[in-house]
Design an enzyme around this catalytic site. Structure first.
Site, PDB file in Angstrom:
ATOM      1  CG  HIS A 188      31.559  27.932 -18.003  1.00 46.76           C
ATOM      2  ND1 HIS A 188      32.552  27.083 -17.559  1.00 46.76           N
ATOM      3  CD2 HIS A 188      31.172  27.445 -19.206  1.00 46.76           C
ATOM      4  CE1 HIS A 188      32.768  26.146 -18.459  1.00 46.76           C
ATOM      5  NE2 HIS A 188      31.936  26.336 -19.465  1.00 46.76           N
TER       6      HIS A 188
ATOM      7  CG  ASP B 270      33.958  26.621 -14.404  1.00 45.65           C
ATOM      8  OD1 ASP B 270      32.822  27.137 -14.330  1.00 45.65           O
ATOM      9  OD2 ASP B 270      34.432  26.202 -15.472  1.00 45.65           O
TER      10      ASP B 270
ATOM     11  CB  SER C  84      31.420  23.147 -20.327  1.00 47.39           C
ATOM     12  OG  SER C  84      32.359  23.800 -21.131  1.00 47.39           O
TER      13      SER C  84
END
Length: 477
Positions: free
Chosen positions: A219, A253, A332
């Protein structure tokens, strides 16, 4: 790190997320007020009508008391008479000395001992004492001059203090500081196109190998990859490197980047998430809120935590490591490490209490990381083929009331589930002996396997409990 709604049916391809919960609100406390009955009337002034009356005898006026009669002084005793025929005795005492006067010895006096003669110092010691006094005077003057020079050279009149140059702890002491020193050179910040801006998204990553491959979350770079937008990797020294996407997996992801001119990039050491236990210390690295090279620490709060993020084709299902180490937007893709400085997971998601429109949630002490074993499998597939695969059995499932498992709603033809004894309406209650309570648990448990594995499902069919073995088939994503 977005919140999702997991209220709809789930399948191997597109399950959903969790229900929304309203944020907690707090009300301010009110100031303490003094009760009315505790406030004296009239303020600080004393009222005249509240003064007590003068004292009065309950028996009326008391009569005057007559004075006591005068006392007669005592008379001396009369002289005692003597009787005939009885001798009179008189006690004889020695003469008394004046108060404080020394009492003479009763018999013989003892002469005082003679005073000892005073020892004489040999004459040869005087020159030696003079030499020692001269040396001490010279040494004291030299020391005083040295301290005065140091005082003049230091700022603020403080004596000069030698700074420590050696490391405070050995390199293998397993402290957070040692791990940070070891892993920060392998941690990078990632800036990618997002929302039509060249530097619209920021995330983190770590160097995977000596060929310049970097691991991060899908993402972080998904929009840049679709639009062929710019991606910059910034190392610890602040050097910018252009990067391209080798491959990515929305299901897990994960994404693999390739960095040009990677000679100075240091690969990170790889550990094992399966060997970690709840309560062990972990360290999270990354660039939260664009603050590069940040380090936070905490413990492992739980393992094998089923987590779903995103929705639709971008939904990700993670058999996650849960930690209370602070993870915020921008972390992230960064590494989660053990006290040996080895990467055991990739920071991916956080739980939030909800955020306002257009805002991201922040850390509340519940963060999730993808286990490094899954990262290695997916990265190996991408580096070999440019694509990632995940296993499915070919069913769509939906959660049941009361968290009793996941009901099979549809079986896809030509899949392993179609050739097994599994039927529509069966309720899956366990996968490989591990209890499942909803559709997310089932999907995560299946996707934690390799495509060549076989899983054993425990299902309830009416009043019967059955165990059914189902093979897996690979899908790309």
């Amino acid at each position: 790190m977005s919140d999702t709604d997991n209220t709809g049916p789930a399948s191997d391809d597109a399950p959903a997320g969790f229900p929304y919960e309203a944020p907690i609100e707090y009300e301010p406390t009110t100031p303490y007020e003094l009760p009315e009955e505790m406030t004296p009337p009239g303020g600080d002034e004393t009222r005249a009508d509240t003064q007590p009356p003068p004292y009065e005898s309950p028996y009326g006026v008391q009569p005057a008391v007559a004075p006591y009669p005068e006392q007669t002084p005592p008379q001396p005793y009369a002289e005692q008479p003597t009787y005939a025929g009885q001798p009179q005795y008189q006690q004889q005492y020695p003469p008394q000395q004046a108060w404080g006067a020394p009492v003479p010895p009763p018999y013989l006096s003892v002469p005082a001992p003679p005073k000892p003669e005073r020892a004489r110092v040999p004459g040869w010691t005087w020159p030696l004492v003079s030499v020692l006094a001269l040396l001490l005077g010279i040494g004291g003057g030299f020391l005083g001059g040295t301290l005065a020079n140091d005082d003049n050279n230091s700022s603020g009149g403080v004596l000069k203090v030698e700074r420590r140059t050696a490391q405070p702890l050995p390199d293998d002491n397993a402290s957070v500081a040692t791990v940070a020193q070891k892993l920060l050179p392998s941690t990078v910040q990632i800036v990618a196109e997002f929302g039509g801006r060249a530097q619209g998204a920021t995330g983190s990553g770590f160097v995977f190998d000596k060929q310049g491959h970097v691991i991060t979350n899908n993402h972080v770079v998904a929009e840049a990859a679709e639009d062929d937008g710019p991606i910059d990797v910034i190392d610890q020294d602040g050097v910018h490197h252009k990067a391209t996407v080798v491959g990515r997996s929305p299901v897990y992801d994960l994404a693999v980047l390739k960095v040009d001119d990677s000679a100075n990039l240091q690969p990170a050491a790889i550990g094992s998430a399966d060997q970690m236990r709840v309560g062990e210390t972990v360290i999270a690295f990354g660039s939260p809120l664009s603050l590069s090279a940040s380090v936070t620490s905490g413990i492992i709060s739980a393992v094998h935590r089923p987590v779903s993020t995103g929705d639709g084709d971008d939904a990700s299902f993670i058999n996650a490591i849960q930690t209370d180490a602070a993870i915020n937007p921008g972390n992230s893709g960064g590494p989660l490490a053990n006290l040996q400085g080895e990467v055991i997971g990739v920071n991916s998601a956080i739980a939030t209490l909800g955020a306002s429109a257009g805002q991201e949630g922040s850390n509340i002490g519940i963060g999730f990381a993808i286990p490094i074993e899954q990262v290695q499998v997916t990265a190996d597939q991408i580096l070999r083929t440019g694509k990632a695969q995940y296993p499915v059995i070919g069913v769509s499932v939906r959660g049941t009331e009361g968290g009793g498992g996941a009901e099979v709603k549809e079986i896809t033809a030509g899949t392993p589930a179609a050739s097994s004894d599994l039927k529509v309406g069966d309720v899956i209650t366990a996968v490989d002996g591990d209890r499942v309570t909803n559709q997310t648990d089932v999907v995560v448990a299946i996707r934690s396997h390799l495509v060549t594995d076989t899983v054993e499902l425990t299902v309830k069919r009416g009043s019967k409990t059955l165990k059914i073995k189902v093979g897996l088939v690979a899908k790309t994503g």
